[in-house]
Write an enzyme that holds these catalytic residues in place. Structure first.
Site, PDB file in Angstrom:
ATOM      1  N   HIS A  67      12.354  -8.688 -19.384  1.00  0.00           N
ATOM      2  CA  HIS A  67      10.431  -8.387 -19.401  1.00  0.00           C
ATOM      3  C   HIS A  67      10.416  -7.500 -18.080  1.00  0.00           C
ATOM      4  O   HIS A  67      11.424  -7.694 -17.585  1.00  0.00           O
ATOM      5  CB  HIS A  67       9.606  -9.340 -19.015  1.00  0.00           C
ATOM      6  CG  HIS A  67       8.214  -8.767 -18.355  1.00  0.00           C
ATOM      7  ND1 HIS A  67       7.018  -8.465 -19.487  1.00  0.00           N
ATOM      8  CD2 HIS A  67       7.845  -8.204 -17.952  1.00  0.00           C
ATOM      9  CE1 HIS A  67       6.324  -7.875 -18.711  1.00  0.00           C
ATOM     10  NE2 HIS A  67       6.303  -7.866 -18.120  1.00  0.00           N
ATOM     11  N   CYS A  68      10.237  -5.859 -18.304  1.00  0.00           N
ATOM     12  CA  CYS A  68      10.922  -5.179 -17.006  1.00  0.00           C
ATOM     13  C   CYS A  68       9.575  -4.417 -16.381  1.00  0.00           C
ATOM     14  O   CYS A  68       8.764  -3.962 -17.270  1.00  0.00           O
ATOM     15  CB  CYS A  68      11.058  -4.473 -17.817  1.00  0.00           C
ATOM     16  SG  CYS A  68      11.742  -2.454 -16.123  1.00  0.00           S
TER      17      CYS A  68
END
Length: 299
Positions: free
Chosen positions: A150-151
Site C-alpha cells: 500500500h503506497c
C-alpha cells in the site's frame, strides 16, 4: 497430495470470483480510498510536481535568451510531467484488484459445488473468499489480488490491476527529477558567469532559494523513485510481490519470469503502449456511467 494452493486455483478455475458483468463494472467504476494520510500525501505529490513546473518554466526556461534551449527542454519536461501525473491518477483511481466484500456467504459457498478435498480460504476481516496471492489491506479494508504494497503517495494499494501505472509513475517522476537537476546545474553554471539579474526575472536571492529547494526535492524524488522503479521491475521479472518476498513465501503458482512477467503486467508484447498511461482509458464510458448511476467510491 495436492497442495492447498493448487486446490485453491482449481476452485477459482471451476467458479471464478467475478463474473464477466461484475468485472466490467469493477473496471469502469471510480475507485477512491478515503484515507486522510493518503489524500495528504497525494496532494503533496501534485504540489511538488507543480512547484517543479513553476521553477523550471518561469525561473529557468522562459527568461533564457536561447529560444531553442527553452523550447526543447520546456516541451520535454512538461510532456514527462503530464505523463507522470496521469500515471499517478491512474494508479490512485484504478481498482487494484479488490475481492468482492462479503461474498463468503453460505449460499455462495454452496453454489461453488466444491468437491471433497477442495479448499478455499475466507478472510475474517472483510468476510470474502480469499484467492491465491491475495492479501488483506488494513487501509483499503479489502483483500487485494496480487497485492504488492500500500503506497500512501498514490493513496492506494499497488496490485494486479494498477501495478503498470505505478511503475510508469515512478519512471516518469525519476525522469523529470533527473531533468530538473540537470537544468538547475546548468542554470547555476550559466548565472555564475554573468549577472544573476540577467538569468532570471526574479531577484537573485529568490531565484537561488527556489533553485536550491528544487534541487533538494529533485534529488530526494530521484533517489526514492529510481529505487522503487528498480524494485518493481525486479519483482515483476521474478513474478513475486513485495509482501511475498518479505514473508519469504514459497511459490505455489507457476511463475512468469522475465519478459513473460512484463507482458502479463503491461499487457501484450513490447510496444510503445507500455509507456502510455492513457492506454485503455475509457473516459466516455466512465462519464456516461457516472451520470447514470453516480460515481462509486471505496470506503
Amino acid at each position: 497430495m495436492q497442495s492447498s494452493g493448487h486446490r485453491l486455483r482449481d476452485v477459482e478455475q471451476h467458479q471464478p470470483l467475478l463474473s464477466g458483468g461484475e468485472e466490467e463494472v469493477a473496471a469502469s467504476r471510480v475507485w477512491f480510498i478515503q484515507d486522510s494520510c493518503g489524500m495528504v500525501c497525494a496532494f503533496m505529490t501534485w504540489f511538488l510536481v507543480m512547484y517543479a513546473e513553476f521553477v523550471v518554466n518561469f525561473v529557468m526556461l522562459l527568461p533564457s535568451k536561447s529560444f531553442w534551449y527553452s523550447l526543447i527542454n520546456g516541451v520535454a519536461f512538461n510532456f514527462l510531467a503530464v505523463l507522470a501525473l496521469t500515471s499517478h491518477l491512474r494508479t490512485m483511481l484504478t481498482d487494484p484488484g479488490a475481492v468482492p466484500k462479503g461474498n463468503a456467504t453460505k449460499e455462495y459457498m454452496e453454489s461453488l459445488q466444491l468437491k471433497p478435498g477442495e479448499v478455499i480460504y475466507k478472510c475474517p476481516k472483510c468476510c470474502s473468499i480469499k484467492p491465491e496471492r491475495a492479501h488483506h489491506c488494513s487501509i483499503c479494508k479489502r483483500c487485494i489480488r496480487k497485492m504488492d504494497h500500500h503506497c500512501p503517495w498514490v493513496n492506494n494499494c499497488v496490485g494486479e490491476n494498477n501495478q503498470r501505472f505505478f511503475v510508469l509513475f515512478t519512471m516518469y517522476i525519476a525522469s523529470i527529477s533527473l531533468h530538473a537537476l540537470c537544468l538547475s546545474g546548468f542554470q547555476f553554471f550559466t548565472c555564475i558567469k554573468v549577472q544573476w539579474n540577467e538569468c532570471s526575472d526574479f531577484s537573485p536571492p529568490v531565484a537561488v532559494m527556489l533553485l536550491i529547494f528544487l534541487c533538494l526535492e529533485a534529488l530526494l524524488f530521484l533517489t526514492f523513485t529510481a529505487v522503487m522503479f528498480g524494485t518493481q521491475i525486479h519483482s515483476i521479472c521474478n513474478d513475486e510481490t513485495e509482501i511475498e518476498r518479505l514473508k519469504n513465501e514459497k511459490p505455489t503458482w507457476e511463475r512468469r519470469v522475465r519478459w513473460e512477467g512484463m507482458k502479463a503486467v503491461f499487457g501484450g508484447p513490447p510496444s510503445l503502449l507500455w509507456f502510455n498511461p492513457f492506454a485503455g482509458l475509457r473516459l466516455q464510458v466512465l462519464m456516461v456511467r457516472a451520470r447514470k448511476n453516480g460515481a462509486e467510491f471505496s470506503v
